[in-house]
Design an enzyme around this catalytic site. Sequence first.
Site, short mmCIF file in Angstrom:
data_model
loop_
_atom_site.label_atom_id
_atom_site.label_comp_id
_atom_site.label_asym_id
_atom_site.label_seq_id
_atom_site.Cartn_x
_atom_site.Cartn_y
_atom_site.Cartn_z
N CYS A 2 76.72 29.72 75.11
CA CYS A 2 77.91 29.94 74.30
C CYS A 2 78.34 28.59 73.70
CB CYS A 2 79.08 30.51 75.06
SG CYS A 2 78.76 32.07 75.86
N ARG A 27 72.94 27.62 71.42
CA ARG A 27 73.53 27.81 72.75
C ARG A 27 73.86 29.27 73.04
NH1 ARG A 27 75.80 22.74 74.82
NH2 ARG A 27 76.78 24.10 76.32
N TRP A 75 76.71 34.06 74.17
CA TRP A 75 75.55 34.53 74.95
C TRP A 75 76.16 35.46 75.99
CZ3 TRP A 75 73.96 34.35 80.09
CH2 TRP A 75 72.62 34.66 80.33
N ASN A 99 83.94 29.65 77.20
CA ASN A 99 82.59 29.54 77.78
C ASN A 99 82.74 29.58 79.29
OD1 ASN A 99 81.55 29.09 75.28
ND2 ASN A 99 81.07 26.93 75.60
N GLY A 100 81.80 30.22 79.96
CA GLY A 100 81.86 30.25 81.42
C GLY A 100 82.08 31.67 81.91
N GLU A 484 54.15 24.88 83.47
CA GLU A 484 54.96 24.62 82.29
C GLU A 484 54.36 25.31 81.05
OE1 GLU A 484 57.76 23.79 81.59
OE2 GLU A 484 57.69 23.17 79.50
N LYS A 488 56.18 28.24 78.69
CA LYS A 488 56.39 28.11 77.24
C LYS A 488 55.95 29.38 76.52
CE LYS A 488 58.37 25.61 77.33
NZ LYS A 488 59.28 24.64 77.86
N GLU A 491 58.29 32.39 77.33
CA GLU A 491 59.65 32.45 76.80
C GLU A 491 59.71 32.59 75.29
OE1 GLU A 491 62.26 28.95 77.18
OE2 GLU A 491 60.46 27.78 77.52
N HIS A 507 42.62 34.49 96.34
CA HIS A 507 43.56 35.05 97.34
C HIS A 507 44.40 36.17 96.74
CE1 HIS A 507 42.30 31.96 100.07
NE2 HIS A 507 42.43 31.10 99.08
N LYS A 604 70.19 27.89 75.09
CA LYS A 604 70.02 26.54 75.59
C LYS A 604 71.19 26.22 76.50
CE LYS A 604 67.40 22.81 74.72
NZ LYS A 604 65.96 22.87 74.95
C1 F6R Z 1 62.34 26.17 79.21
C2 F6R Z 1 63.70 25.68 79.29
C3 F6R Z 1 64.47 25.91 80.52
C4 F6R Z 1 65.22 24.65 80.92
C5 F6R Z 1 66.13 24.92 82.12
C6 F6R Z 1 66.82 23.68 82.61
O1 F6R Z 1 61.75 25.84 78.00
O2 F6R Z 1 64.20 25.11 78.36
O3 F6R Z 1 63.65 26.36 81.55
O4 F6R Z 1 64.29 23.65 81.21
O5 F6R Z 1 67.08 25.87 81.75
O6 F6R Z 1 67.61 23.12 81.62
P1 F6R Z 1 68.16 21.66 81.74
O7 F6R Z 1 67.00 20.72 81.68
O8 F6R Z 1 69.07 21.49 80.56
O9 F6R Z 1 68.87 21.55 83.04
#
Ligand code: F6R
Length: 609
Positions: A2, A27, A75, A99-100, A484, A488, A491, A507, A604
């Site tokens: 948000c 966000r 969000w 937000n929150g 990782e 990627k 997501e 296994h 984000k």
């Molecule tokens: C994946 C991604 C998330 C963040 C996670 C932690 O591409 O962006 O998995 O890595 O939400 O976020 P931060 O680093 O901001 O604590």
Amino acid sequence: MCGIVGYVGNKNAQDFLISGLRRLEYRGYDSAGIVSLDGNGEPTLLRAKGKISNLEEKLAKNKREDKIGIGHTRWATHGEPSEVNAHPHRAGKIFLVHNGIIENYKELKEQLKKSHEFKSETDTEVLAALINSFYGDGKYPLLNAVVQALKLVKGTYGIAVVSTDLPDEIVVARSGSPLVIGVGNDETLIASDASALVGHTKKAIYLNDGEVAVVTKNNINIKTLNAEPVSAKVEEIETNLSAIQKGEYEHFLLKEIMEQPESLIETLRGRVNVETGTVRLGGPGLTNEELRQIKHLVIVGCGTAYHAGLLAMYYIEQFAPEISIETVIASEYRYRQAYIPKDSVALIVSQSGETADTLACLRGIKKQGIKTIGIVNAIGSTIAREVDGGTYVHVGPEISVASTKAFTSQVVAMVMFGLTIAQAKGVKPGILRPYVEEIAKLPEEISRVLTEMKEPIKEIANKYIKYDHAIYLGRDVAYPTVMEGALKLKEVAYVDANAYAFGELKHGPLSLIDDRFFEMALILDGELYDKTVSNTQEVLARGGHIVAITNVAGFDLPAEDVVKITTDLKIFVPILMNLIMQLFAYYVTVAKGYNVDQPRNLAKSVTVE
Ligand code: F6R
């Protein structure tokens, strides 16, 4: 998660609100809304489901010259994305953006139902009604009404409130959700993230938890919830406009992948000395004696930050053998009863510096008297301010929801922290020097690999868009790397991609191999090469569709596609391989026509639990 904006000044408030929301759209992008007040307090409320562009369409028909307003991009947590659930929420004369999460909203709602007719399913409307129950007909100051309401609230919030009685003031408050006040000339701006303020002012005040402020165009009055005055610390916003714009790129994700050579140079600046084969980190603020005492590291993060911690752990274990390391997922660790020995240091890893679970771990670990070191990107973020010391990774704003450039720099920053400990403990320079030398070479190697591989990977990616399932495989340092890589693809391209340690295949997961899956296999030169080749053959023998990424020149298994990386590096090859997986995920997603910067359901900066 948000985004909040607010404006009070002499310019057009709606213009700032919309441009600010555009900057914060990463966000949260379920719905958005703004309210502005004219000189008599007459409100114009505009809300729309979906992207900010939908809100802009409404705005085009409702342009005002109002000089004050607040806005929000959402969000969804409570209630589906819809216009009626979008913020700002109204109760009586007040409008609120939030937000929150208000955890006790159900009880509060029960009590408030008598006086307020609820229209939305949100916890935010409950807070609006609660503030209004104190504010009433406006005789009670808005600030006091907000404070009284917040004292009854359990949960997290960053809020901005306006009243139709007061077309010249905004009340803001924070607890657990960031809020920044931009100090301008005859104007004051509000945002949940300083990127919305870039280009408007360079001066910012970051509210702390438990603080509330009344802002007008020329005045910012901050207090604690207990009415103690707070003297505001004005800080400089370092971000420039080009850092938050796409520039020549079609998407932020590609821009952020491609700018890794430069972002890593920023991480290394002034910290690496190739001549002496040493690194020097000022931020952690630990003396050599304190570094020598460290026996354990706990590395805490979520998602990509967690994977960066895992990879760094594998590396640090190679050269600092008398340290035990545990890398943990913050959302789990915060509820574990884990014992942390006193001679430990915790590394708190977060790009945004606001992730709720990571922040909770930081606070819990501090309570146990353990030193905390932040590996953070966002300057001035909550985690950066609350850790005992830290190393900023300095990669600049990461706008695309999927984290890329932060990962690379987090790994390197943590390895440098490990090297700092090893140096202090007197590990032979000959053991550490190769790491330092390779770290110094990495930006150039990253640049070369990205330039050489971009087009070939695009071609390969196009062949794999038909798959909904993928298995990512690696051993040793390649294992956290494929975790990782799989995240990627999952997501952004919505592929059910899961990572396994190559040695674990037999296994269980080997039974999955069939034509619905392709397999991404990282095959590193070195001690485990022969074993990895055998594992790969086992997959091929069962009809696997393998994309192999390798630095072995003579690699000749009949994989469906082989991506060969030529590099002199021996240690940090996984970081180069990860670039390939980042590009792969990007191109698969673009070919599928999905929104690569704003994947569905995500946002984000995860500031809710
Ligand atoms: C994946 C991604 C998330 C963040 C996670 C932690 O591409 O962006 O998995 O890595 O939400 O976020 P931060 O680093 O901001 O604590």
